[in-house]
Write an enzyme that holds these catalytic residues in place. Structure first.
Site, PDB file in Angstrom:
ATOM      1  N   LYS A 168       0.902  -1.522  -0.230  1.00 57.07           N
ATOM      2  CA  LYS A 168      -0.352  -0.080   0.127  1.00 57.07           C
ATOM      3  C   LYS A 168       1.293   1.332   0.307  1.00 57.07           C
ATOM      4  O   LYS A 168       0.332   2.258  -0.761  1.00 57.07           O
ATOM      5  CB  LYS A 168      -0.908  -0.173   1.193  1.00 57.07           C
ATOM      6  CG  LYS A 168      -1.954  -0.697   1.851  1.00 57.07           C
ATOM      7  CD  LYS A 168      -3.104  -1.016   2.543  1.00 57.07           C
ATOM      8  CE  LYS A 168      -4.021  -1.802   2.014  1.00 57.07           C
ATOM      9  NZ  LYS A 168      -4.922  -2.607   2.728  1.00 57.07           N
ATOM     10  N   ASP A 187      -9.910   2.222   3.377  1.00 60.87           N
ATOM     11  CA  ASP A 187      -9.541   1.804   4.452  1.00 60.87           C
ATOM     12  C   ASP A 187      -9.882   2.752   5.415  1.00 60.87           C
ATOM     13  O   ASP A 187     -10.772   2.433   6.237  1.00 60.87           O
ATOM     14  CB  ASP A 187      -8.222   0.998   4.599  1.00 60.87           C
ATOM     15  CG  ASP A 187      -7.583   0.197   3.796  1.00 60.87           C
ATOM     16  OD1 ASP A 187      -8.607  -0.315   2.999  1.00 60.87           O
ATOM     17  OD2 ASP A 187      -6.281  -0.293   3.324  1.00 60.87           O
TER      18      ASP A 187
HETATM   19  P1  NAP Z   1       1.508  -3.667   5.793  1.00 59.37           P
HETATM   20  O1  NAP Z   1       1.883  -2.187   5.006  1.00 59.37           O
HETATM   21  O2  NAP Z   1       2.304  -4.355   4.891  1.00 59.37           O
HETATM   22  O3  NAP Z   1       1.933  -3.517   6.909  1.00 59.37           O
HETATM   23  C1  NAP Z   1       2.453  -5.183   8.253  1.00 59.37           C
HETATM   24  C2  NAP Z   1       2.048  -4.206   9.025  1.00 59.37           C
HETATM   25  O4  NAP Z   1       2.723  -5.484  10.187  1.00 59.37           O
HETATM   26  C3  NAP Z   1       3.218  -3.805   9.848  1.00 59.37           C
HETATM   27  O5  NAP Z   1       3.070  -2.504  10.800  1.00 59.37           O
HETATM   28  C4  NAP Z   1       4.843  -4.415  10.377  1.00 59.37           C
HETATM   29  O6  NAP Z   1       5.133  -4.185  10.901  1.00 59.37           O
HETATM   30  C5  NAP Z   1       3.800  -5.772  10.880  1.00 59.37           C
HETATM   31  N1  NAP Z   1       3.828  -7.088  11.002  1.00 59.37           N
HETATM   32  C6  NAP Z   1       4.412  -8.090   9.900  1.00 59.37           C
HETATM   33  N2  NAP Z   1       4.558  -9.513  10.358  1.00 59.37           N
HETATM   34  C7  NAP Z   1       4.552  -8.948  11.593  1.00 59.37           C
HETATM   35  C8  NAP Z   1       5.318  -9.465  12.846  1.00 59.37           C
HETATM   36  N3  NAP Z   1       5.850 -10.607  11.968  1.00 59.37           N
HETATM   37  N4  NAP Z   1       5.918  -9.076  13.966  1.00 59.37           N
HETATM   38  C9  NAP Z   1       5.608  -8.502  14.376  1.00 59.37           C
HETATM   39  N5  NAP Z   1       5.021  -6.985  13.047  1.00 59.37           N
HETATM   40  C10 NAP Z   1       4.691  -7.406  12.161  1.00 59.37           C
HETATM   41  O7  NAP Z   1      -0.023  -4.374   5.481  1.00 59.37           O
HETATM   42  P2  NAP Z   1      -1.074  -3.640   5.519  1.00 59.37           P
HETATM   43  O8  NAP Z   1      -2.299  -3.687   4.152  1.00 59.37           O
HETATM   44  O9  NAP Z   1      -1.174  -2.248   6.263  1.00 59.37           O
HETATM   45  O10 NAP Z   1      -2.352  -4.636   6.366  1.00 59.37           O
HETATM   46  C11 NAP Z   1      -1.924  -5.345   7.705  1.00 59.37           C
HETATM   47  C12 NAP Z   1      -3.129  -6.069   8.170  1.00 59.37           C
HETATM   48  O11 NAP Z   1      -4.268  -5.908   8.102  1.00 59.37           O
HETATM   49  C13 NAP Z   1      -3.008  -6.742   6.990  1.00 59.37           C
HETATM   50  O12 NAP Z   1      -2.886  -8.550   7.543  1.00 59.37           O
HETATM   51  C14 NAP Z   1      -4.286  -6.968   6.295  1.00 59.37           C
HETATM   52  O13 NAP Z   1      -4.699  -8.396   5.377  1.00 59.37           O
HETATM   53  C15 NAP Z   1      -5.202  -6.501   7.186  1.00 59.37           C
HETATM   54  N6  NAP Z   1      -6.029  -5.577   6.010  1.00 59.37           N
HETATM   55  C16 NAP Z   1      -7.737  -5.368   6.923  1.00 59.37           C
HETATM   56  C17 NAP Z   1      -8.408  -4.775   5.989  1.00 59.37           C
HETATM   57  C18 NAP Z   1      -9.661  -4.898   6.354  1.00 59.37           C
HETATM   58  O14 NAP Z   1     -10.621  -4.606   5.239  1.00 59.37           O
HETATM   59  N7  NAP Z   1     -10.419  -5.665   7.072  1.00 59.37           N
HETATM   60  C19 NAP Z   1      -7.720  -3.739   5.393  1.00 59.37           C
HETATM   61  C20 NAP Z   1      -7.149  -3.492   5.366  1.00 59.37           C
HETATM   62  C21 NAP Z   1      -5.967  -4.500   5.819  1.00 59.37           C
HETATM   63  P3  NAP Z   1       6.627  -4.032  10.445  1.00 59.37           P
HETATM   64  O15 NAP Z   1       6.804  -2.202  10.108  1.00 59.37           O
HETATM   65  O16 NAP Z   1       7.869  -3.556  11.794  1.00 59.37           O
HETATM   66  O17 NAP Z   1       7.747  -4.887   9.245  1.00 59.37           O
END
Ligand code: NAP
Length: 284
Positions: free
Chosen positions: A71, A107
């Site tokens: 994103k 979002d």
């Molecule tokens: P992103 O930009 O890739 O961010 C991922 C986040 O998760 C970062 O803060 C990352 O921390 C953290 N993370 C990932 N692996 C980790 C681990 N092993 N230990 C600790 N922290 C970890 O992804 P995003 O688009 O923000 O999405 C995040 C989540 O929200 C996903 O599961 C996605 O499916 C969900 N989501 C759901 C909706 C919905 O409509 N329900 C909408 C949007 C997103 P770092 O900064 O340290 O890497």
């Protein structure tokens, strides 16, 4: 679905993407609205993202969704950004028009619609803790600040990203008290004194709460716990813990529905068939 030479294509760029329920939800919506559109999952690595975005252009896609982990990177690869994407620095929806690709972000609005549907929350009295500082966390933090929450604490594994988001909040919303905290710091008091607790990391997708760095025992029945992660019909471990504590909980499907409805409207110009989309998600 009758795919022919006039079908307009929409996709979702992500890695991983095979778990996404968006294809199911959006294709049900296109069919119900009688629109000749088709929505496909597109597994794209970080390295391939620029080529994939050029591919959307070359193959005349009507648009796309963007999900984990692209994103923030996608926002830098498009021709222009609308206000929601420019403010958050993250894109979850791409729309092609007049030969250019515009980035939007539905979002934050989707999260607020879902929370408003599920609770009678007074945002001005709801200090929030957000786990994560990626694309989804940025959108949710900005949306909550716009609604007037008094305090937002960002807790993230990578401290630099938490500090970036804190800086964004301090610049755009000086009235909001903002904190950036590392995963290993003690955040029990902040959790206890907050109303909203939101998981915007990808932790919990595998059903494991053990790595979740929070004091679940600080949750009370006054908390509202939102997990952006969804696992189909299965409860995430965070929501299971919240339920045991008597807290109100909201799962990721509610936000998925509302952000998807807003994306549908951007691509088609038509009113989204919300109840059809909800049934498509709930029947999985
Ligand atoms: P992103 O930009 O890739 O961010 C991922 C986040 O998760 C970062 O803060 C990352 O921390 C953290 N993370 C990932 N692996 C980790 C681990 N092993 N230990 C600790 N922290 C970890 O992804 P995003 O688009 O923000 O999405 C995040 C989540 O929200 C996903 O599961 C996605 O499916 C969900 N989501 C759901 C909706 C919905 O409509 N329900 C909408 C949007 C997103 P770092 O900064 O340290 O890497």
């Amino acid at each position: 679905m009758n795919i022919d030479g006039k079908t307009k294509l929409v996709g979702i760029l992500g890695d991983p993407v095979s778990h996404s329920l968006s294809p199911r939800m959006q294709n049900a919506a296109f069919a119900a609205a009688g629109l000749n559109f088709c929505y496909v999952p597109l597994s794209v690595s970080h390295k391939e993202l620029p080529a994939a975005i050029e591919g959307l252009r070359a193959m005349r896609f009507r648009g796309a969704n963007v999900t984990i982990p692209h994103k923030v990177a996608a926002a830098k690869l498009l021709d222009c950004l609308d206000e929601s994407a420019a403010r958050t620095g993250a894109v979850n929806t791409i729309v092609s028009s007049g030969g250019g690709l515009t980035g939007h972000n539905t979002d934050g609005a989707g999260f607020i619609s879902a929370l408003t549907e599920a609770t009678k929350l007074d945002f001005r009295r709801a200090p929030a803790v957000i786990f994560g500082a990626g694309g989804a966390a940025r959108s949710v933090a900005v949306a909550l600040a716009e609604k007037g929450v008094p305090r937002i604490a960002i807790i993230n594994r990578t401290m630099e990203k938490a500090s970036d988001l804190k800086a964004l909040l301090m610049l755009e919303f000086p009235q909001v008290e903002a904190f950036a905290i590392g995963f290993k710091e003690d955040c029990a008091d902040l959790i206890f004194s907050s109303k909203l607790l939101i998981n915007a990391t990808s932790l919990g997708m595998d059903g494991d709460l053990k790595r979740f760095p929070m004091a679940v025992d600080k949750l009370t029945e006054d908390h509202i716990v939102c997990d952006l992660v969804y696992r189909g019909a299965k409860e995430t471990p965070l929501l299971a813990a919240a339920r045991e504590k008597g807290a109100t909980s909201m799962g990721g499907l509610a936000m998925l529905l509302h952000q998807g409805a807003a994306s549908f409207k951007l691509w088609t110009g038509a009113e989204p068939p919300i109840e059809i989309m909800r049934s498509a998600l709930e029947s999985k």
